[in-house]
Design a protein around this motif. Sequence first.
Motif, PDB file in Angstrom:
ATOM      1  N   ASP A 161       0.878  -1.167   0.000  1.00  0.00           N
ATOM      2  CA  ASP A 161       0.000   0.000   0.000  1.00  0.00           C
ATOM      3  C   ASP A 161       0.913   1.214   0.000  1.00  0.00           C
ATOM      4  O   ASP A 161       2.139   1.069  -0.123  1.00  0.00           O
ATOM      5  N   GLU A 162       0.379   2.404   0.149  1.00  0.00           N
ATOM      6  CA  GLU A 162       1.215   3.600  -0.004  1.00  0.00           C
ATOM      7  C   GLU A 162       2.265   3.755   1.090  1.00  0.00           C
ATOM      8  O   GLU A 162       3.208   4.524   0.949  1.00  0.00           O
ATOM      9  N   ARG A 163       2.131   2.987   2.202  1.00  0.00           N
ATOM     10  CA  ARG A 163       3.082   3.114   3.305  1.00  0.00           C
ATOM     11  C   ARG A 163       3.925   1.856   3.533  1.00  0.00           C
ATOM     12  O   ARG A 163       4.923   1.909   4.240  1.00  0.00           O
ATOM     13  N   ALA A 210      10.521   8.214  -2.830  1.00  0.00           N
ATOM     14  CA  ALA A 210      11.621   8.790  -3.620  1.00  0.00           C
ATOM     15  C   ALA A 210      12.920   8.031  -3.378  1.00  0.00           C
ATOM     16  O   ALA A 210      13.699   7.781  -4.313  1.00  0.00           O
ATOM     17  N   ALA A 211      13.160   7.640  -2.106  1.00  0.00           N
ATOM     18  CA  ALA A 211      14.374   6.888  -1.776  1.00  0.00           C
ATOM     19  C   ALA A 211      14.378   5.520  -2.444  1.00  0.00           C
ATOM     20  O   ALA A 211      15.417   5.065  -2.946  1.00  0.00           O
ATOM     21  N   VAL A 212      13.221   4.859  -2.462  1.00  0.00           N
ATOM     22  CA  VAL A 212      13.123   3.545  -3.107  1.00  0.00           C
ATOM     23  C   VAL A 212      13.388   3.672  -4.607  1.00  0.00           C
ATOM     24  O   VAL A 212      14.122   2.854  -5.197  1.00  0.00           O
ATOM     25  N   GLU A 213      12.812   4.693  -5.240  1.00  0.00           N
ATOM     26  CA  GLU A 213      13.036   4.903  -6.673  1.00  0.00           C
ATOM     27  C   GLU A 213      14.511   5.176  -6.968  1.00  0.00           C
ATOM     28  O   GLU A 213      15.076   4.659  -7.937  1.00  0.00           O
ATOM     29  N   LYS A 214      15.149   5.987  -6.106  1.00  0.00           N
ATOM     30  CA  LYS A 214      16.562   6.295  -6.277  1.00  0.00           C
ATOM     31  C   LYS A 214      17.399   5.031  -6.125  1.00  0.00           C
ATOM     32  O   LYS A 214      18.333   4.786  -6.901  1.00  0.00           O
ATOM     33  N   TRP A 215      17.072   4.210  -5.106  1.00  0.00           N
ATOM     34  CA  TRP A 215      17.816   2.969  -4.877  1.00  0.00           C
ATOM     35  C   TRP A 215      17.674   2.032  -6.078  1.00  0.00           C
ATOM     36  O   TRP A 215      18.650   1.412  -6.513  1.00  0.00           O
ATOM     37  N   CYS A 216      16.462   1.921  -6.611  1.00  0.00           N
ATOM     38  CA  CYS A 216      16.225   1.070  -7.781  1.00  0.00           C
ATOM     39  C   CYS A 216      17.023   1.558  -8.988  1.00  0.00           C
ATOM     40  O   CYS A 216      17.586   0.759  -9.752  1.00  0.00           O
ATOM     41  N   LYS A 227      14.333 -17.265   2.501  1.00  0.00           N
ATOM     42  CA  LYS A 227      14.405 -16.282   3.579  1.00  0.00           C
ATOM     43  C   LYS A 227      13.089 -15.515   3.676  1.00  0.00           C
ATOM     44  O   LYS A 227      12.432 -15.266   2.667  1.00  0.00           O
ATOM     45  N   ALA A 228      12.759 -15.132   4.906  1.00  0.00           N
ATOM     46  CA  ALA A 228      11.506 -14.402   5.120  1.00  0.00           C
ATOM     47  C   ALA A 228      11.583 -13.012   4.488  1.00  0.00           C
ATOM     48  O   ALA A 228      12.641 -12.387   4.449  1.00  0.00           O
ATOM     49  N   ALA A 229      10.443 -12.540   4.001  1.00  0.00           N
ATOM     50  CA  ALA A 229      10.367 -11.192   3.431  1.00  0.00           C
ATOM     51  C   ALA A 229      10.271 -10.163   4.554  1.00  0.00           C
ATOM     52  O   ALA A 229       9.879 -10.465   5.679  1.00  0.00           O
ATOM     53  N   PHE A 230      10.664  -8.936   4.233  1.00  0.00           N
ATOM     54  CA  PHE A 230      10.494  -7.808   5.145  1.00  0.00           C
ATOM     55  C   PHE A 230       9.284  -6.993   4.677  1.00  0.00           C
ATOM     56  O   PHE A 230       9.140  -6.717   3.482  1.00  0.00           O
ATOM     57  N   TRP A 231       8.427  -6.602   5.619  1.00  0.00           N
ATOM     58  CA  TRP A 231       7.353  -5.657   5.333  1.00  0.00           C
ATOM     59  C   TRP A 231       7.653  -4.397   6.134  1.00  0.00           C
ATOM     60  O   TRP A 231       7.562  -4.393   7.373  1.00  0.00           O
ATOM     61  N   ILE A 232       8.064  -3.349   5.431  1.00  0.00           N
ATOM     62  CA  ILE A 232       8.472  -2.103   6.087  1.00  0.00           C
ATOM     63  C   ILE A 232       7.335  -1.089   5.986  1.00  0.00           C
ATOM     64  O   ILE A 232       6.948  -0.687   4.878  1.00  0.00           O
ATOM     65  N   GLN A 233       6.812  -0.676   7.133  1.00  0.00           N
ATOM     66  CA  GLN A 233       5.713   0.288   7.167  1.00  0.00           C
ATOM     67  C   GLN A 233       6.256   1.641   7.616  1.00  0.00           C
ATOM     68  O   GLN A 233       6.704   1.801   8.745  1.00  0.00           O
ATOM     69  N   PHE A 234       6.226   2.614   6.692  1.00  0.00           N
ATOM     70  CA  PHE A 234       6.757   3.943   6.982  1.00  0.00           C
ATOM     71  C   PHE A 234       5.703   4.813   7.674  1.00  0.00           C
ATOM     72  O   PHE A 234       4.501   4.550   7.572  1.00  0.00           O
ATOM     73  N   LYS A 235       6.172   5.837   8.351  1.00  0.00           N
ATOM     74  CA  LYS A 235       5.258   6.785   8.988  1.00  0.00           C
ATOM     75  C   LYS A 235       4.539   7.591   7.901  1.00  0.00           C
ATOM     76  O   LYS A 235       5.110   7.824   6.818  1.00  0.00           O
ATOM     77  N   PRO A 236       3.312   8.050   8.176  1.00  0.00           N
ATOM     78  CA  PRO A 236       2.576   8.818   7.149  1.00  0.00           C
ATOM     79  C   PRO A 236       3.350  10.017   6.624  1.00  0.00           C
ATOM     80  O   PRO A 236       3.328  10.299   5.420  1.00  0.00           O
ATOM     81  N   GLU A 237       4.053  10.716   7.532  1.00  0.00           N
ATOM     82  CA  GLU A 237       4.785  11.916   7.100  1.00  0.00           C
ATOM     83  C   GLU A 237       6.019  11.590   6.264  1.00  0.00           C
ATOM     84  O   GLU A 237       6.603  12.467   5.621  1.00  0.00           O
ATOM     85  N   ASP A 238       6.464  10.296   6.274  1.00  0.00           N
ATOM     86  CA  ASP A 238       7.652   9.910   5.505  1.00  0.00           C
ATOM     87  C   ASP A 238       7.311   9.242   4.178  1.00  0.00           C
ATOM     88  O   ASP A 238       8.217   8.814   3.446  1.00  0.00           O
ATOM     89  N   THR A 239       6.027   9.154   3.855  1.00  0.00           N
ATOM     90  CA  THR A 239       5.602   8.369   2.691  1.00  0.00           C
ATOM     91  C   THR A 239       6.250   8.843   1.402  1.00  0.00           C
ATOM     92  O   THR A 239       6.827   8.053   0.642  1.00  0.00           O
ATOM     93  N   GLU A 240       6.194  10.133   1.117  1.00  0.00           N
ATOM     94  CA  GLU A 240       6.733  10.660  -0.142  1.00  0.00           C
ATOM     95  C   GLU A 240       8.247  10.506  -0.194  1.00  0.00           C
ATOM     96  O   GLU A 240       8.807  10.095  -1.221  1.00  0.00           O
TER      97      GLU A 240
END
Length: 485
Positions: free
Chosen positions: A440-442, A469-475, A452-465
């Motif tokens: 979802d968006e967070r 951007a960080a994920v896109e940059k990393w990719c 290996k088990a997957a990670f589900w990382i849930q970001f804070k609402p204020e950090d969503t954008e």
Amino acid sequence: MKPVHMTKKLTKAQKKTYKPYALPEFPMYRTFPIEKNGCYFYIVGQVTQHEYDHFMQWMVLDDEGNVVNRETARPIHEVYTHWLWARKLSDACIPLFEERQQLYPDPDEMEQLIRQTAEQHDGERAAEILDFIPLLRNKTLNEQLVLECLYDLRELVQRTKSDEYLSEENGGQILSVWEKLQREHQPWIKHLFSIDAITAENFGIRLEKENNSVEKRYAYDTYLERNYVRTTASSISHLSDHFDGDWNKLLEWHFEKTRVEPGDPKPDILFRGKYKPYPVLNWIYKAFIYAIIPLEALLFLGTFNIGILVTIGVQLLVLIPIIRMYRMGATLHLIFQWKEIIADKSMVIAGFEAKNTGSASAFKTGAILAAVIGGIMYAFSREWPLLLGFLIVAALLYGYGELSARTSLSQTKVEFHEAWIKIGPNDVWSHQIRDLSWEDERTLKIDQGKDKAAFWIQFKPEDTEAAAAAVEKWCEENNRSVSGL
């Protein structure tokens, strides 16, 4: 059959010279003798636990165990690396090329197949796939020459194995044939590696399932060729996670980045964080494997006490696998530190406080596993305390999982580095990640595959954008993509 090109039997002089620079925990090896200007030299260094071909750190020593200078080390490293490449590439590609010699694809059908594949992609990836058309039309013209070079390399490798040393004559011939091979093969290889890895992988998986025509089989063999070349290169590039088809650039990178410079301080890699207790646990692990369990087995054979057998079973089924996984993690922990040092990729793209919600399900799975093991043990032993102990462990694990999901216990720090993602104490490198997707968006799912088990990382609402951007940059930095949203 043991490989003749590498051994753990170092001389006292070689051990004394190399040991001050040794990385912790990794085994030390030396190569067979390598002849140059009438003298014999050895590459001495360390390899990872699963890479027994080339070194993650090394130096060149002479017959008396003295470190040679940079100018002498370079041709020794070059000829040994090419010997390894010749061995791997000829073994892998000769059967493939021999099979492909029997295939006669129709050029028009081949072009249609490639265009159909390109239509399933957008933008640059589609253009990359379409570039295959002119190359595949002319591919068969030089394959016989490439195959002849591979035959010559295989013969030279076998001759060196029989001699049990790399003579100057054999080394010179390998370099000469390799240069001839690259004149014919290099343009094609460079083009193969200009295609995005994920695009090539998807193309190959699709063709593997339906290679029922000559054209599809031919195209699938091309995908296999890319994989075999990448595997050959990975004998030294497993520390860089990058190979674009340029063998000379890769050779230079390995020489400059992994060679030990006399006088340099020992690399600063060590057990830290959750792996700090590793030396003690490693001693305990060896004590169990080589002393405690064999002694218990002897006691059981003498007494036939079922309690001793149950104890051995618990150790083998629970304790030893847990410590073994911890040992593997500790070794990877050191490799990742070393990769970061030599690749100079320590820059952090962005960092966030987030929830690792996947840890809750991992604890619950552990609880179920503990309960099942306890039930099995009780069925054989009928010992209530044993069952009760496992059930208590299961209850604690399940309770912690529930608590973690509902409180701040699953709160952790997530950092996106250029080549890896740090999730709490876990360093997850690009090559370990099978898939990235937004649930979802967070919530970002980081899939490490079946083992290996997957990670589900849930970001804070204020950090969503910022997180997106960080994920896109990393990719972008790692030639990967993220799905979802």
